[in-house]
Design a protein around this motif. Structure first.
Motif, short mmCIF file in Angstrom:
data_model
loop_
_atom_site.label_atom_id
_atom_site.label_comp_id
_atom_site.label_asym_id
_atom_site.label_seq_id
_atom_site.Cartn_x
_atom_site.Cartn_y
_atom_site.Cartn_z
N ARG A 58 -27.43 8.26 -6.73
CA ARG A 58 -27.52 8.49 -8.24
C ARG A 58 -26.62 9.35 -8.51
N LYS A 59 -26.49 10.67 -7.76
CA LYS A 59 -25.68 11.74 -7.91
C LYS A 59 -24.27 11.46 -8.05
N ARG A 60 -23.77 10.47 -7.11
CA ARG A 60 -22.38 10.08 -7.30
C ARG A 60 -22.21 9.13 -8.11
N ARG A 61 -22.90 8.41 -8.61
CA ARG A 61 -22.53 7.45 -9.63
C ARG A 61 -22.33 8.29 -10.99
N LEU A 62 -23.44 9.09 -11.28
CA LEU A 62 -23.37 10.12 -12.39
C LEU A 62 -22.14 10.95 -12.41
N GLU A 63 -21.67 11.50 -11.28
CA GLU A 63 -20.48 12.36 -11.05
C GLU A 63 -19.38 11.27 -11.67
N GLN A 64 -19.45 10.09 -11.33
CA GLN A 64 -18.51 9.20 -11.69
C GLN A 64 -18.24 8.90 -13.19
N MET A 65 -19.49 8.65 -13.79
CA MET A 65 -19.67 8.75 -15.10
C MET A 65 -19.22 9.91 -15.91
N GLY A 66 -19.10 11.16 -15.12
CA GLY A 66 -18.45 12.29 -15.70
C GLY A 66 -19.61 13.46 -16.03
N PHE A 67 -20.92 12.88 -15.54
CA PHE A 67 -22.11 13.75 -15.77
C PHE A 67 -22.38 14.92 -14.38
N SER A 68 -22.72 16.04 -14.95
CA SER A 68 -22.98 17.20 -13.89
C SER A 68 -23.77 18.26 -14.32
N ASP A 69 -24.42 18.93 -13.34
CA ASP A 69 -25.33 20.02 -13.89
C ASP A 69 -24.57 21.27 -14.35
N ASN A 106 -20.55 16.23 -25.30
CA ASN A 106 -19.17 16.59 -24.94
C ASN A 106 -18.15 15.36 -24.51
N LYS A 107 -19.00 14.42 -23.73
CA LYS A 107 -18.20 13.20 -23.58
C LYS A 107 -17.85 12.31 -24.78
N ARG A 108 -19.10 12.14 -25.85
CA ARG A 108 -18.90 11.56 -26.94
C ARG A 108 -17.97 12.15 -28.06
N SER A 109 -17.81 13.39 -27.97
CA SER A 109 -16.79 14.19 -28.78
C SER A 109 -15.30 13.70 -28.15
N ASN A 110 -15.19 14.01 -26.79
CA ASN A 110 -14.03 13.68 -26.21
C ASN A 110 -13.74 11.98 -26.44
N HIS A 111 -14.43 11.46 -26.38
CA HIS A 111 -14.42 9.80 -26.63
C HIS A 111 -13.92 9.56 -28.03
N LEU A 112 -14.34 10.21 -28.86
CA LEU A 112 -14.21 9.83 -30.38
C LEU A 112 -12.63 10.56 -30.44
N GLN A 113 -12.45 11.56 -30.01
CA GLN A 113 -11.23 12.14 -29.98
C GLN A 113 -9.92 11.25 -29.63
N GLU A 114 -10.21 10.74 -28.21
CA GLU A 114 -9.44 9.85 -27.89
C GLU A 114 -9.26 8.65 -28.41
N LEU A 115 -10.52 8.23 -29.10
CA LEU A 115 -10.49 6.74 -30.05
C LEU A 115 -9.36 7.18 -31.19
N GLN A 116 -9.74 8.29 -31.84
CA GLN A 116 -8.85 8.87 -32.94
C GLN A 116 -7.47 9.00 -32.69
N GLN A 117 -7.15 9.59 -31.54
CA GLN A 117 -5.87 9.59 -30.89
C GLN A 117 -5.13 8.24 -30.91
N LYS A 118 -5.99 7.43 -30.29
CA LYS A 118 -5.46 6.01 -29.88
C LYS A 118 -5.31 5.35 -31.18
N GLU A 119 -6.23 5.48 -32.24
CA GLU A 119 -5.82 4.85 -33.48
C GLU A 119 -4.59 5.42 -34.15
N ASP A 120 -4.49 6.91 -34.17
CA ASP A 120 -3.22 7.32 -34.81
C ASP A 120 -1.95 6.82 -34.20
#
Length: 422
Positions: free
Chosen positions: A300-311, A327-341
């Motif tokens: 579980r620890k390895r999988r969550l770290e692969q997903m980008g989660f950490s303590d 934070n991941k959602r914000s980064n994801h939205l920024q990436e989406l906005q950047q890709k959209e631009d």
């Protein structure tokens, strides 16, 4: 949403020990837990790894004193396949949902490099299924059929010469994923003296290759002594049998040979009783707990770290799961906005390129049209000139025709006048 820093009190310094004035009743909690556990039943999953013909199915029948009606496996399979069968067992008022997973075709291929891959993938798949159920918004873990492997019985061929390369590689790949108990199959094919040397050699090879096998827990005083003793008997040398033979006044599981009888449950003949005692009667719950608390938590620890989660965050400060998600959602939205631009800019560039192409094509069309129009005008003028010339020729032809006709008529008149004078 702004984060709020909450100072957590040190609970250890605020816990007070109080004495009760009378009986309250929470001393019945263990009884409640036992009653609830009996009501829900238990789950235990065993994986048997070993070459075809080492008696894996027979040993399972012997361990649980039943007949699982398994079919013999061929030696001709091109790859390793895993077959899992689940059974409902009941002893007294305790229900056990037992899953036995067999590795069909293991070690039968000429190229054994990837023999362990199917086993590792199967174990990871069971962990992943449990993780996905755990991460659901609406979870039902109480009703979920847990298929995570609690123990792996690794059957060692009784060669007397030590472990094979495939044994060491496979156990090394699995020691961080499952509780491994190595056992020597068909131990009645090797003498007692050779068996002790074989056991010592196996343990030495496991230690030299840093293979972590399951050790029976010794921290519980009630089982510390017996588990310490049993740890010294690993790997267990076992024998299985589906036949019952009368010995004295009772029927026992045994194998009958021309030179004598080998009793499965006779501790002087093999370690079957020790294995059953440790696997089922003493440490089954510890294996279930270790599977969940150690092996699954590591996955579980390895999988969550692969997903980008950490303590902790980048500055090694504690961070909550919610903050990481935001934070991941914000980064994801920024990436989406950047890709959209980027896509919008790319679209604008392509539109402009297309417009330029269309304008160039339009210009070419106009040039062709002008050229054709000019050619048409010149052709029309040429035709008009030829038509006018032709008309002039027709008029000239008609004029000459009339003239010739007039000349012909006057000549005829002159001829007639001369005839009359005669």
């Amino acid at each position: 949403m702004a984060g709020v820093d909450v100072q957590k009190p040190n609970m250890e310094n605020h816990i007070r020990n109080l004495k009760l004035s009378g009986h309250v009743g929470f001393d019945s909690l263990p009884d409640q837990l036992v009653s609830k556990s009996i009501q829900n039943g238990f789950i235990f999953n065993i994986m048997c790894i070993g070459e075809t013909g080492l008696g894996k199915s027979t040993l399972m029948d012997s361990l649980f004193n039943t007949n699982f009606e398994s079919t013999p496996s061929p030696h001709t399979l091109p790859t390793v396949k895993l077959k899992a069968h689940t059974y409902e067992l009941q002893e007294s008022n305790v229900r056990l949902k037992l899953t036995i997973c067999d590795t069909v075709g293991y070690g039968d291929q000429i190229n054994k490099d990837d023999s362990f891959k199917a086993v590792v993938d199967y174990i990871d798949t069971q962990f992943e299924s449990y993780l996905q159920e755990e991460l659901k918004i609406k979870r039902s873990l109480s009703a979920y059929h847990d298929t995570r492997i609690h123990v792996c019985l690794y059957f060692i061929c009784p060669t007397g010469h030590g472990l094979k390369s495939i044994d060491l590689v496979c156990m090394k790949k699995l020691d961080q994923k499952v509780n491994i108990i190595p056992i020597i199959a068909k131990a009645d094919t090797i003498s007692k003296t050779e068996l002790q040397k074989f056991k010592s050699k196996i343990m030495a090879e496991l230690q030299n290759n840093d293979v972590q096998i399951y050790q029976f827990p010794t921290d519980d005083e009630s089982v510390s002594e017996i588990n310490t003793n049993m740890n010294s008997h690993i790997p267990f040398a076992v024998i299985g049998s589906t036949d019952f033979i009368r010995v004295g006044n009772k029927m026992v599981r045994a194998r009958l040979y021309p030179w004598g009888t080998v009793q499965v449950e006779n501790e002087s003949h093999c370690d079957f009783v020790k294995l059953r005692e440790m696997l089922i009667r003493t440490n089954m719950e510890d294996m279930r707990e270790k599977t969940h608390g150690r092996h699954y938590e590591l996955y579980r620890k390895r999988r969550l770290e692969q997903m980008g989660f950490s303590d902790v965050d980048a500055d090694n400060r504690p961070i909550s799961f919610q903050q990481t998600f935001e934070n991941k959602r914000s980064n994801h939205l920024q990436e989406l906005q950047q890709k959209e631009d980027e896509m919008r800019q790319m679209f604008v560039v392509r539109v402009k390129e297309k417009e330029a192409e269309l304008k160039e094509a339009e210009k070419d069309l106009h040039a062709k049209f002008d050229k054709l129009k000019k050619e048409h005008t010149e052709e029309k003028k040429k035709i008009e000139e030829e038509r006018k010339k032709l008309e002039d020729e027709v008029i000239e032809f008609n004029r000459r025709k009339v003239q010739y006709q007039q000349m012909g008529s006057s000549h005829h008149t002159l001829t007639l006048g001369k005839s009359k004078k005669k």
